[in-house]
Design a protein around this motif. Sequence first.
Motif, PDB file in Angstrom:
ATOM      1  N   LEU A 129       4.559 -26.665  34.215  1.00 13.51           N
ATOM      2  CA  LEU A 129       4.087 -25.367  33.741  1.00 13.51           C
ATOM      3  C   LEU A 129       4.702 -24.229  34.555  1.00 13.51           C
ATOM      4  CD1 LEU A 129       0.295 -26.174  33.184  1.00 13.51           C
ATOM      5  CD2 LEU A 129       2.018 -25.833  31.408  1.00 13.51           C
ATOM      6  N   THR A 141       8.333 -23.823  33.507  1.00  9.35           N
ATOM      7  CA  THR A 141       8.436 -23.222  32.171  1.00  9.35           C
ATOM      8  C   THR A 141       8.177 -21.730  32.229  1.00  9.35           C
ATOM      9  OG1 THR A 141       7.708 -25.279  31.121  1.00  9.35           O
ATOM     10  CG2 THR A 141       7.505 -23.256  29.829  1.00  9.35           C
ATOM     11  N   ARG A 142       7.126 -21.347  32.926  1.00 15.93           N
ATOM     12  CA  ARG A 142       6.802 -19.913  33.020  1.00 15.93           C
ATOM     13  C   ARG A 142       7.951 -19.141  33.656  1.00 15.93           C
ATOM     14  NH1 ARG A 142       4.699 -15.814  37.123  1.00 15.93           N
ATOM     15  NH2 ARG A 142       4.744 -14.011  35.723  1.00 15.93           N
ATOM     16  N   ASP A 198       4.756 -14.616  28.599  1.00 18.35           N
ATOM     17  CA  ASP A 198       5.442 -15.803  29.119  1.00 18.35           C
ATOM     18  C   ASP A 198       4.424 -16.883  29.481  1.00 18.35           C
ATOM     19  OD1 ASP A 198       4.505 -14.079  31.119  1.00 18.35           O
ATOM     20  OD2 ASP A 198       6.080 -14.603  32.538  1.00 18.35           O
ATOM     21  N   THR A 224       3.834 -20.598  27.703  1.00 17.22           N
ATOM     22  CA  THR A 224       3.822 -21.758  28.593  1.00 17.22           C
ATOM     23  C   THR A 224       2.594 -22.623  28.346  1.00 17.22           C
ATOM     24  OG1 THR A 224       5.049 -20.562  30.307  1.00 17.22           O
ATOM     25  CG2 THR A 224       3.779 -22.477  31.012  1.00 17.22           C
ATOM     26  N   ARG A 280      12.214 -27.064  23.424  1.00 17.30           N
ATOM     27  CA  ARG A 280      11.139 -27.773  24.107  1.00 17.30           C
ATOM     28  C   ARG A 280      10.286 -28.592  23.124  1.00 17.30           C
ATOM     29  NH1 ARG A 280       9.302 -26.062  29.004  1.00 17.30           N
ATOM     30  NH2 ARG A 280       7.833 -27.774  28.678  1.00 17.30           N
ATOM     31  N   LEU A 340      -2.329 -21.453  34.622  1.00 15.33           N
ATOM     32  CA  LEU A 340      -1.844 -21.901  33.317  1.00 15.33           C
ATOM     33  C   LEU A 340      -2.433 -23.257  32.935  1.00 15.33           C
ATOM     34  CD1 LEU A 340       1.885 -20.815  33.700  1.00 15.33           C
ATOM     35  CD2 LEU A 340       0.051 -19.598  32.523  1.00 15.33           C
ATOM     36  N   GLU A 345       0.664 -19.204  38.811  1.00 11.22           N
ATOM     37  CA  GLU A 345       0.879 -20.113  37.692  1.00 11.22           C
ATOM     38  C   GLU A 345      -0.117 -21.267  37.643  1.00 11.22           C
ATOM     39  OE1 GLU A 345       3.419 -19.232  39.696  1.00 11.22           O
ATOM     40  OE2 GLU A 345       5.033 -18.372  38.460  1.00 11.22           O
TER      41      GLU A 345
END
Length: 393
Positions: A18, A21-22, A108, A112, A45, A373, A370
């Motif tokens: 995660l 990805t972010r 973003d 994610t 993805r 997330l 993050e």
Amino acid sequence: MNKGMRWSQEVDKMVGKLIQTRCELHEIPELAFQELETADYVVRRLTELGIECRTGIVGTGVAGWIPGSHGRKTYCFRADMDALEVVELNEVPFKSKKQGKMHACGHDGHMTILLGLAEVLVKGDFRLGDNVLLLFQPGEEGTGGAEKIVKSGLLDEYQVNEIYGLHLFPGIEQGKLGVRPGPMMAQNSEIDLTIWGENAHGGTPHMGNDALVVASQLLLAIQTIISRSLNPLDPAVITFGRMSGGEVRNMIARQVQLEGTIRTFREDTYETLKSRLLAVVRGMELTYQCQVDVDLREMYPAVNNPLEMVESFMQAQGKEHVELVEPVMLAEDFAFYQKKYPGLFFFLGTRNEEKGLIHSLHHGRFNFDEQVLATGVQAYLNILIHKAAFDVL
């Protein structure tokens, strides 16, 4: 992460992915309906996970389709894709690579979370009975991509029963989920007023008609609408954030422009406010013998959460992990989905004072940890679990 929530090992294991990805999405911000590189990233993805993709939705949108074993219901989860014309002020390794553009509103992170949900549903020890539609929506920032998708018939085609969305939100503590039944975010409109007067030399003001004076009187008169024409217990806002006009210091101004926004939670309140505003404008025209052009653009409806969906959401997450938030005068085009489909929108808190993560949405220093997330992925997963959308858990 919010470890007190009902937590899945599959989500726990994916925190590193995660974060990566972010960071990758944060580097490639694109404005509304220009999200070509972003869409390519999302498609790549989803394709890697073996998920059927539909591209080019209202231009740059993407949908990922995960059919269930029986498919009696379809649950849609939505993430917005676009960024803002904001100069990034964060000095981070994943800083925006596109000058003057930034994911300053957390989109973003939203994408994610949806990609994380996709991975859990495909790779986790789950077997879906119901269908899941992952919707990556373009153009949320003032351009109403949600309305375009509703009009396209996409959700009807996939027979969506319920739709869910979230927003990273620095107004509440990191990892906390915020929601409320009824109006949660405002209906908004943009309004531009152009006042036309008549030029004259500054030394002979009686020979002209001063548009600056009219604009000043108009600006003050409009402020009384909230305090004298509306119920004081019914929230509403009229804000004019920009005023420009005139040519030089010693000339009576011929033209002035006012640019503003209107925010309310109820449609009847909005109609009252609009009618009073137009009446004030017409009164000024008669009083000062001038012309005022009005450009009123109705943008988004209010985000309005059904009580039964809020109650179900709180049960799914555990009531102790959900905060009943006060309504905010921010706007969100997720409201267009709620006009037609049962839909729930909630906040995912990002505020972390110890780490200095306190800046508002649309700020050049907006950022978040993050780790939050994973909480978003788990919140979506908890909804599906509570809805009995799986054959096997």
